[in-house]
Each structure stands twice: as C-alpha cells, then as structure tokens.
Design an enzyme around this catalytic site. Structure first.
Site, PDB file in Angstrom:
ATOM      1  N   ARG A   1       0.846  -1.189   0.000  1.00 33.42           N
ATOM      2  CA  ARG A   1       0.000   0.000   0.000  1.00 33.42           C
ATOM      3  C   ARG A   1       0.882   1.240   0.000  1.00 33.42           C
ATOM      4  NH1 ARG A   1      -3.468  -2.825  -1.475  1.00 33.42           N
ATOM      5  NH2 ARG A   1      -5.508  -3.237  -0.539  1.00 33.42           N
TER       6      ARG A   1
ATOM      7  N   HIS B   1      -0.932   0.153  -9.739  1.00 29.96           N
ATOM      8  CA  HIS B   1      -1.610  -0.776  -8.812  1.00 29.96           C
ATOM      9  C   HIS B   1      -2.115  -2.025  -9.559  1.00 29.96           C
ATOM     10  CE1 HIS B   1      -3.808  -0.914  -4.705  1.00 29.96           C
ATOM     11  NE2 HIS B   1      -3.704  -2.143  -5.183  1.00 29.96           N
TER      12      HIS B   1
HETATM   13  P1  NAP Z   1      -1.504 -11.860   4.833  1.00 30.14           P
HETATM   14  O1  NAP Z   1      -1.606 -13.254   4.322  1.00 30.14           O
HETATM   15  O2  NAP Z   1      -2.438 -11.415   5.896  1.00 30.14           O
HETATM   16  O3  NAP Z   1       0.003 -11.656   5.317  1.00 30.14           O
HETATM   17  C1  NAP Z   1       0.391 -10.517   5.996  1.00 30.14           C
HETATM   18  C2  NAP Z   1       1.809 -10.701   6.504  1.00 30.14           C
HETATM   19  O4  NAP Z   1       2.248  -9.465   7.069  1.00 30.14           O
HETATM   20  C3  NAP Z   1       1.909 -11.754   7.623  1.00 30.14           C
HETATM   21  O5  NAP Z   1       3.105 -12.483   7.505  1.00 30.14           O
HETATM   22  C4  NAP Z   1       1.930 -10.888   8.884  1.00 30.14           C
HETATM   23  O6  NAP Z   1       2.595 -11.478   9.997  1.00 30.14           O
HETATM   24  C5  NAP Z   1       2.719  -9.698   8.397  1.00 30.14           C
HETATM   25  N1  NAP Z   1       2.482  -8.546   9.257  1.00 30.14           N
HETATM   26  C6  NAP Z   1       1.314  -7.933   9.553  1.00 30.14           C
HETATM   27  N2  NAP Z   1       1.496  -6.914  10.418  1.00 30.14           N
HETATM   28  C7  NAP Z   1       2.817  -6.907  10.693  1.00 30.14           C
HETATM   29  C8  NAP Z   1       3.630  -6.119  11.552  1.00 30.14           C
HETATM   30  N3  NAP Z   1       3.117  -5.143  12.305  1.00 30.14           N
HETATM   31  N4  NAP Z   1       4.945  -6.402  11.595  1.00 30.14           N
HETATM   32  C9  NAP Z   1       5.489  -7.391  10.859  1.00 30.14           C
HETATM   33  N5  NAP Z   1       4.758  -8.180  10.023  1.00 30.14           N
HETATM   34  C10 NAP Z   1       3.446  -7.942   9.941  1.00 30.14           C
HETATM   35  O7  NAP Z   1      -1.668 -10.816   3.633  1.00 30.14           O
HETATM   36  P2  NAP Z   1      -1.445 -11.066   2.064  1.00 30.14           P
HETATM   37  O8  NAP Z   1      -2.613 -11.773   1.469  1.00 30.14           O
HETATM   38  O9  NAP Z   1      -0.107 -11.658   1.879  1.00 30.14           O
HETATM   39  O10 NAP Z   1      -1.475  -9.557   1.510  1.00 30.14           O
HETATM   40  C11 NAP Z   1      -0.568  -8.581   1.971  1.00 30.14           C
HETATM   41  C12 NAP Z   1      -0.953  -7.205   1.476  1.00 30.14           C
HETATM   42  O11 NAP Z   1      -0.656  -7.061   0.093  1.00 30.14           O
HETATM   43  C13 NAP Z   1      -2.448  -6.870   1.542  1.00 30.14           C
HETATM   44  O12 NAP Z   1      -2.842  -6.491   2.844  1.00 30.14           O
HETATM   45  C14 NAP Z   1      -2.589  -5.743   0.535  1.00 30.14           C
HETATM   46  O13 NAP Z   1      -2.438  -4.489   1.169  1.00 30.14           O
HETATM   47  C15 NAP Z   1      -1.419  -5.974  -0.416  1.00 30.14           C
HETATM   48  N6  NAP Z   1      -1.894  -6.303  -1.774  1.00 30.14           N
HETATM   49  C16 NAP Z   1      -1.553  -5.480  -2.808  1.00 30.14           C
HETATM   50  C17 NAP Z   1      -1.974  -5.777  -4.093  1.00 30.14           C
HETATM   51  C18 NAP Z   1      -1.575  -4.928  -5.266  1.00 30.14           C
HETATM   52  O14 NAP Z   1      -2.076  -5.139  -6.370  1.00 30.14           O
HETATM   53  N7  NAP Z   1      -0.660  -4.009  -5.112  1.00 30.14           N
HETATM   54  C19 NAP Z   1      -2.746  -6.935  -4.328  1.00 30.14           C
HETATM   55  C20 NAP Z   1      -3.070  -7.744  -3.245  1.00 30.14           C
HETATM   56  C21 NAP Z   1      -2.637  -7.421  -1.971  1.00 30.14           C
HETATM   57  P3  NAP Z   1       2.074 -12.843  10.639  1.00 30.14           P
HETATM   58  O15 NAP Z   1       2.501 -13.915   9.666  1.00 30.14           O
HETATM   59  O16 NAP Z   1       2.791 -12.935  11.930  1.00 30.14           O
HETATM   60  O17 NAP Z   1       0.578 -12.715  10.765  1.00 30.14           O
HETATM   61  C1  GLV Z   2      -5.416  -5.169  -3.873  1.00 27.97           C
HETATM   62  O1  GLV Z   2      -4.746  -4.201  -3.710  1.00 27.97           O
HETATM   63  C2  GLV Z   2      -5.809  -6.090  -2.837  1.00 27.97           C
HETATM   64  O2  GLV Z   2      -5.684  -5.746  -1.648  1.00 27.97           O
HETATM   65  O3  GLV Z   2      -6.278  -7.190  -3.177  1.00 27.97           O
END
Ligand code: NAP
Ligand code: GLV
Length: 301
Positions: free
Chosen positions: A216, A264
């Site tokens: 983000r 994005h």
């Molecule tokens: P997820 O499965 O919930 O994984 C989040 C990871 O971040 C986990 O390993 C978590 O730790 C860690 N984390 C959270 N808070 C933290 C903190 N304070 N300090 C250190 N580590 C922390 O999420 P995801 O599905 O991988 O997605 C991640 C993010 O990618 C989304 O929230 C979104 O904002 C972004 N995203 C962007 C796009 C785009 O097109 N640019 C698309 C999709 C997603 P734990 O393992 O200990 O819980």
């Molecule tokens: C896109 O940014 C998502 O959070 O899936």
C-alpha cells in the site's frame, strides 16, 4: 440466503452470473440504495451507505486481500469479515517482484539500444528481504529463492519458511533490514505498518538498496525515499502503490530516473478464482463450518 454484490468499477453482470452459477439456491443481486436486507455481501470499496442500510449482514467478503479501506468504514458489528486468500494473486506478485528484481540487478533497464558489457552478477551481493510472509509474501520469497538470491523475511509472529532466514516483530526489524539490499513490501496496511518505509528503516538497508512496494502507498514516506535516492544510498525503486491513487500528474515519481511506476496492477483480483473461493466459503458457513481468511478487526488484517 440473500447476497448483495458491489464493486465501484467494471460491470457487475459477469460477477453476478458467476456467483449465481456457484450458489444456485441463493438470491444474489447488485446492491442499490434501499435494497432489502441481505445475509452476506461480496464487495470492493463500498460506500458507507451500504453498511448503514444493512446492519444485519452476517458476513462481508472483500474482493481483495487488503482490508485497510474496508476497516475505515463503520461495519456491521457482528459481521464476519473475510478477505481473499491468494485467489491467483500470489503468482502475479511473484512475477512482478521477480521481474523488477532481475531487471534491476541485471541492469536490463540500462542496456536499451547500447552494446555495453556488464560485469557478471554476484547474487550474494543482492540479498532480498520480504516484509510480510503471508499468502503473498511467502510465495514471493519462494519465487525469489528459485533465482538463487539469498532471502530474508520479516513477519509479526515468528514464521518458518524453508530456505528463508526469518525475523519477527519490532525487535527483529533492524537486523532484517541490515541484511537486506532489495526490499519487498507485502505487509497489510495497519496502524503498526503505516509509514514503515521511512528514512530510518530504508536507511538501514545495505548501500545501493532497491525498494519494491507492492503493498500500500501509505507504507512509504515518499519524500524520505526521494531523499535517499538523491543521496545515493538507495539505487532505485519499483512502486505499484501510492499514497494518492491515481498518482497525480506532476508527482516526482513519474519522471524520476531511478523510479519505475506501475498503476496498482501487481496482484489483480481474478474473477473466476475469487468467485470460486468466496462461494466455497459461503457454502462452508451455511454448513456451520469455520472458514479461513477471517480478518481480526483489532489487528487490522
Ligand atoms: P496476509 O496473508 O495477511 O500476510 C500478511 C503478513 O504481514 C503476515 O506475515 C503478517 O505477519 C505480516 N504482518 C502484519 N502486520 C505486521 C507487523 N506489524 N509487523 C510485521 N509483520 C506484519 O496478507 P497477504 O494476502 O499476503 O497480503 C498482503 C498485502 O498485500 C495486503 O494487505 C494488501 O495491502 C497488499 N496487496 C496489494 C496488491 C496490489 O495489487 N498491489 C494486491 C493484493 C494485496 P504474521 O505472519 O505474523 O501474521
Ligand atoms: C489489492 O490491492 C488487494 O488488496 O487485493
């Protein structure tokens, strides 16, 4: 069961058709102001009015992985909040990160139309640090390992990933950063992670650091990155997300020689995969079974 669908852009019809095909017994329609009360909603970036009118919702399915925008709204207090888990986004993230990593370290972007030899690459000089080892970050770490780069990872709670040296929590952050040259951000945006990419943290990277932010825009303090690029401590950045989107005309990132901007698109929501995943979870909930991907409101992800 009655289900409402809402997405601010794109046509709702293919989504409605897909959801109806997967859940033939459900009554499914696009949300309109004044719609009768529903049991669940499948949505992205809805107006507050939807929740104000539907306080009885029992489940809200977000059409994305990131919950930050939804959690800013006043949500039905008892509704289960469920996010997308991978649903075809992890492989896209892996492609995106590997593309910009390889393009940077192999200097492909400096070679256009010029016959210039480059010195061979020593991968050990480009350790990659992945912030966030969840659905997307862990897949990215695995993909980067396939190219034989050293990989370190950082998460909130300790994680064990084969081949990845992992660190956890605030206490583990300085060591994680000092072992990283190419930093990939795949954290959720929460009060703990807002502005986490700043002068102090980016300043701890190995000299010649490169940032790939696919999480983000509000993770990054943009002027701090610009200052570190100007000072030469950072070599460049590939940025897919911004504090203001679309990135405003005239923003210094647009024409910065060390910055690549994408709109994005690093991990797009895929319709068929998302519908299949959400419909599977709705069926599980109807059977009274637990589902994965439930967001903890306090934690913010
Ligand atoms: P997820 O499965 O919930 O994984 C989040 C990871 O971040 C986990 O390993 C978590 O730790 C860690 N984390 C959270 N808070 C933290 C903190 N304070 N300090 C250190 N580590 C922390 O999420 P995801 O599905 O991988 O997605 C991640 C993010 O990618 C989304 O929230 C979104 O904002 C972004 N995203 C962007 C796009 C785009 O097109 N640019 C698309 C999709 C997603 P734990 O393992 O200990 O819980
Ligand atoms: C896109 O940014 C998502 O959070 O899936």
């Amino acid at each position: 069961m009655r289900i409402l669908f809402y997405a601010p852009t794109g046509k709702p019809d293919p989504w409605l058709a897909g959801l109806r095909a997967q859940l033939p017994a459900a009554e499914i329609e696009a949300w309109q102001p004044g719609a009768p009360p529903a049991d669940a909603a499948v949505l992205w970036s809805p107006p507050q009015q939807l929740f104000d009118e539907q306080p009885q919702l029992k489940a809200v399915f977000n059409l994305g992985a990131g919950m930050d925008a939804l959690l800013k709204l006043q949500l039905p207090k008892d509704a289960l909040l469920v996010r997308l888990e991978d649903a075809g986004m992890a492989v896209q993230m892996a492609e995106y990160v590997c593309h910009y990593l390889v393009r940077h370290v192999r200097e492909f972007d400096q070679l256009e139309n010029r016959w210039v030899f480059r010195k061979p690459l020593d991968r050990a000089e480009f350790p990659v640090g992945v912030m966030g080892l969840g659905q997307l970050g862990s897949r990215v770490a695995q993909a980067v390992l396939q190219f034989d780069f050293p990989v370190v990872g950082w998460s909130r709670t300790p994680r064990d990933l084969p081949g990845v040296k992992t660190f956890a929590g605030e206490a583990g952050l300085p060591e994680f950063l000092s072992q990283t040259r190419v930093l990939v951000c795949l954290l959720p945006l929460t009060p703990d992670t807002r502005d986490i990419l700043n002068r102090d943290t980016l300043g701890r990277l190995k000299p010649g650091g490169y940032l790939i932010n696919v999480a983000r825009g509000a993770h990054l303090v943009e002027e701090d990155l610009l200052a570190l690029l100007d000072s030469g401590h950072m070599a460049g950045a590939a940025l897919d997300v911004f504090r203001t989107e679309p990135l405003p005309a005239g923003h210094p990132f647009w024409n910065h020689p060390k910055v690549t901007v994408t709109p994005h698109i690093s991990g797009r929501t895929l319709r068929e995969e998302s519908i299949r995943q959400i419909a599977g979870k709705i069926r599980a909930l109807e059977r009274g079974e637990p589902v994965a991907g439930v967001v903890e409101r306090e934690r913010g992800y």
